[in-house]
Design a protein around this motif. Structure first.
Motif, PDB file in Angstrom:
ATOM      1  N   PHE A 136       1.606  -8.228  -7.399  1.00  0.00           N
ATOM      2  CA  PHE A 136       1.648  -7.979  -5.964  1.00  0.00           C
ATOM      3  C   PHE A 136       1.434  -9.277  -5.196  1.00  0.00           C
ATOM      4  N   SER A 137       2.259  -9.479  -4.167  1.00  0.00           N
ATOM      5  CA  SER A 137       2.204 -10.707  -3.376  1.00  0.00           C
ATOM      6  C   SER A 137       1.098 -10.674  -2.333  1.00  0.00           C
ATOM      7  N   TYR A 138       0.736  -9.476  -1.877  1.00  0.00           N
ATOM      8  CA  TYR A 138      -0.239  -9.372  -0.792  1.00  0.00           C
ATOM      9  C   TYR A 138      -1.431  -8.519  -1.217  1.00  0.00           C
ATOM     10  N   GLU A 139      -2.604  -8.922  -0.740  1.00  0.00           N
ATOM     11  CA  GLU A 139      -3.820  -8.178  -1.078  1.00  0.00           C
ATOM     12  C   GLU A 139      -3.774  -6.752  -0.563  1.00  0.00           C
ATOM     13  N   THR A 140      -3.129  -6.556   0.579  1.00  0.00           N
ATOM     14  CA  THR A 140      -3.042  -5.193   1.141  1.00  0.00           C
ATOM     15  C   THR A 140      -2.286  -4.268   0.194  1.00  0.00           C
ATOM     16  N   GLU A 141      -1.194  -4.784  -0.409  1.00  0.00           N
ATOM     17  CA  GLU A 141      -0.437  -3.992  -1.398  1.00  0.00           C
ATOM     18  C   GLU A 141      -1.338  -3.618  -2.569  1.00  0.00           C
ATOM     19  N   LEU A 142      -2.092  -4.610  -3.036  1.00  0.00           N
ATOM     20  CA  LEU A 142      -2.964  -4.412  -4.190  1.00  0.00           C
ATOM     21  C   LEU A 142      -4.033  -3.359  -3.893  1.00  0.00           C
ATOM     22  N   HIS A 143      -4.665  -3.438  -2.717  1.00  0.00           N
ATOM     23  CA  HIS A 143      -5.726  -2.489  -2.374  1.00  0.00           C
ATOM     24  C   HIS A 143      -5.204  -1.061  -2.342  1.00  0.00           C
ATOM     25  N   ASP A 144      -3.969  -0.891  -1.882  1.00  0.00           N
ATOM     26  CA  ASP A 144      -3.377   0.458  -1.852  1.00  0.00           C
ATOM     27  C   ASP A 144      -3.199   1.015  -3.255  1.00  0.00           C
TER      28      ASP A 144
END
Length: 198
Positions: A136-144
Motif C-alpha cells: 500500500f502506498s498510503y497509510e490511510t489505505e493500510l489502516h482501512d
C-alpha cells in the motif's frame, strides 16, 4: 546479469490458502502481478547468466538430499500479521514461524546462492522473510485494511509447501525458472508405495 530468488510454493487448497487468496483479491492492488501463493526464502540476488544452470543444479541436488526419505509434505506455520515499511510503501504480511528443518534449509539455500554472487556485487540480506498480503502506498489505505487482516488472520495456521522453485526477474516480472523439488510428486509416490505393499 540476471536477478533471482528461491521461493516456497504453497498449496492453493486448504482454509488458510483460500483466506489469503480471497483477502488479496479484495485488498491487494498488485494481486494480478503475482496471484500464486509463494514466499521468498531470501532477498533477490544477481548472478552471471552463464552460472544459472550450475546454480539450479546445485540447489536441486541439495534439496533432494535434504528432503530425501521424508514422506510428509512440509508445512510452514504463520503467526499473525505485521507491517514492513520501505521506500514510502507499506507491506502488510503474514509472519512465518519456521520449524528447525525449514530454518536450516533456508540457511543452506542462502549459502549456496551467495556463493554464486560475483564479488563485485554487494548483496543485502533480508533479516527475515514473510508472506505478503498487500503493498500500500498510503497509510490511510493500510489502516482501512489492517483491521480486516487482524480479524481474518487472528488464528495461527499452516500452509502445505507444494514445491520449492528458482524464480527469475524478466522485464520486471518474477517468473518460475525451474522447480527444484516437488513435494506433491513425492507424496503421490509415497502413497503408491504404501498401497502396493498393502
Amino acid at each position: 546479469m540476471a536477478k533471482f530468488f528461491v521461493g516456497l510454493n504453497f498449496s492453493s487448497d486448504g482454509l488458510l490458502s483460500r483466506k489469503i487468496t480471497g483477502f488479496r483479491k479484495r485488498f491487494d492492488p498488485k494481486y494480478n502481478h503475482y496471484c500464486f501463493p509463494h514466499m521468498s526464502m531470501l532477498a533477490p540476488f544477481e548472478i552471471f547468466d552463464r552460472d544459472v544452470d550450475d546454480l539450479a543444479e546445485t540447489l536441486k541436488e541439495e534439496m533432494e538430499t535434504f528432503f530425501y526419505g521424508k514422506s510428509e509434505t512440509p508445512k510452514l506455520a504463520f503467526t499473525g500479521v505485521g507491517v514492513h515499511e520501505y521506500k514510502r510503501r507499506h507491506l502488510l504480511y503474514l509472519n512465518p514461524s519456521y520449524c528447525s528443518d525449514l530454518e536450516f534449509c533456508s540457511e543452506v539455500v542462502l549459502d549456496i546462492c551467495k556463493s554464486f554472487i560475483p564479488r563485485s556485487i554487494k548483496y543485502k540480506e533480508n533479516k527475515r522473510q514473510f508472506l505478503p498480503l498487500g503493498v500500500f502506498s498510503y497509510e490511510t489505505e493500510l489502516h482501512d485494511v489492517i483491521a480486516h487482516a487482524k480479524t481474518e488472520f487472528q488464528h495461527n495456521g499452516e500452509l502445505p509447501i507444494e514445491s520449492i522453485s528458482l524464480y527469475q526477474n524478466k522485464m520486471g516480472l518474477w517468473v518460475e525458472k525451474e522447480i527444484l523439488v516437488n513435494f506433491e510428486e513425492n507424496e503421490v509416490r509415497f502413497l503408491q508405495l504404501n498401497s502396493s505393499s498393502i
